[in-house]
Design an enzyme around this catalytic site. Structure first.
Site, PDB file in Angstrom:
ATOM      1  N   ASP A   8     -31.807  26.875  34.693  1.00 37.70           N
ATOM      2  CA  ASP A   8     -30.493  27.337  35.374  1.00 37.70           C
ATOM      3  C   ASP A   8     -29.425  27.513  34.418  1.00 37.70           C
ATOM      4  OD1 ASP A   8     -28.757  27.935  37.931  1.00 37.70           O
ATOM      5  OD2 ASP A   8     -27.903  25.911  37.325  1.00 37.70           O
ATOM      6  N   ASP A  10     -25.423  27.609  35.263  1.00 38.99           N
ATOM      7  CA  ASP A  10     -24.134  27.023  35.996  1.00 38.99           C
ATOM      8  C   ASP A  10     -24.356  25.542  36.104  1.00 38.99           C
ATOM      9  OD1 ASP A  10     -21.746  29.395  36.616  1.00 38.99           O
ATOM     10  OD2 ASP A  10     -23.779  29.865  36.212  1.00 38.99           O
ATOM     11  N   ASP A 170     -29.828  21.882  38.314  1.00 42.83           N
ATOM     12  CA  ASP A 170     -28.963  20.605  38.657  1.00 42.83           C
ATOM     13  C   ASP A 170     -28.708  20.646  40.469  1.00 42.83           C
ATOM     14  OD1 ASP A 170     -25.832  22.135  38.973  1.00 42.83           O
ATOM     15  OD2 ASP A 170     -27.516  23.341  38.508  1.00 42.83           O
TER      16      ASP A 170
END
Length: 221
Positions: A8, A10, A170
């Protein structure tokens, strides 16, 4: 075909919250709303995307409507595009960990829910685009995470093996993506609200990027 690690963007590879919040605050200023999002307190909302930030600010101002969010979302993207890298930085150890994976002959790529053009621009601005063999954004495919199609596209375009791949992220979106694909996930705790990943029960949780490579080896060899 190589063992493959998909990231991922961001909140995983880079802390983008400051520039994202600035773009939302630009919109609120244009609307005449005095209250602004806080770069620290609202960073957790920032990594959920532009619509989430607009929703939060409009709700606080008592002006929330889906129509308003839809109206201002393109303006937010334009503001973000104009100032995409004023505050954004790669997380400590991220570049080194990716380079270690590449040296160990893993394929590495990115699967993000950021619009692809913005993701490409940011990665090039940070000087790291060439490290990744694939980059799938929110609008690259007809669907986005947690649908599995973007994840598989990231693996395939990186030259990776689907049966020896994993996702580093995240959020619950990343956890759900990996679960739908039937592959392991490694979730990071250093983004805002990082401790919230433990109840998601990923196959691994790391607190710093220097822990990444040993966990990748443990999970996919």
């Amino acid at each position: 075909m190589k063992r493959c690690v998909i990231f991922d963007l961001d909140g995983t590879l880079a802390d983008t919250s400051g520039d994202l919040i600035a773009s939302a605050n630009h919109c609120f200023a244009q609307m005449g709303i005095d209250e602004r999002l806080d770069p620290l307190l609202d960073a957790g909302t920032a990594v959920r995307g532009g619509r989430a930030m607009l929703t939060l600010g409009l709700t606080r101002a008592g002006l929330m409507s889906e129509e308003t969010v839809t109206r201002w979302y393109p303006e937010l993207l334009t503001a973000y595009d104009d100032a995409i890298d004023h505050h954004t930085v790669m997380y400590p150890g991220a570049v080194e960990a990716v380079e270690d994976l590449r040296r160990a002959d893993y394929a590495v790529g990115i699967c993000t829910n950021k619009p692809a053009a913005l993701a490409e621009k940011l990665l090039r601005s940070l000087g790291v685009r060439d490290m990744f063999a694939s980059m799938i954004g929110a609008d690259t495919m007809p669907t986005r995470k947690p649908d599995v199609a973007p994840y598989w596209a990231a693996v395939d375009r990186a030259g990776g093996r689907r049966d020896a791949s994993l996702l580093v992220g995240d959020s619950v979106t990343d956890r759900n993506t990996s679960a739908a694909a039937g592959v392991p996930s490694i979730l990071v705790t250093f983004a805002v609200g990082g401790e919230d990943v433990h109840p998601l029960k990923p196959e691994s949780v790391i607190d710093h990027f220097h822990e990444l490579v040993p966990e990748v080896i443990r999970l996919i060899g």
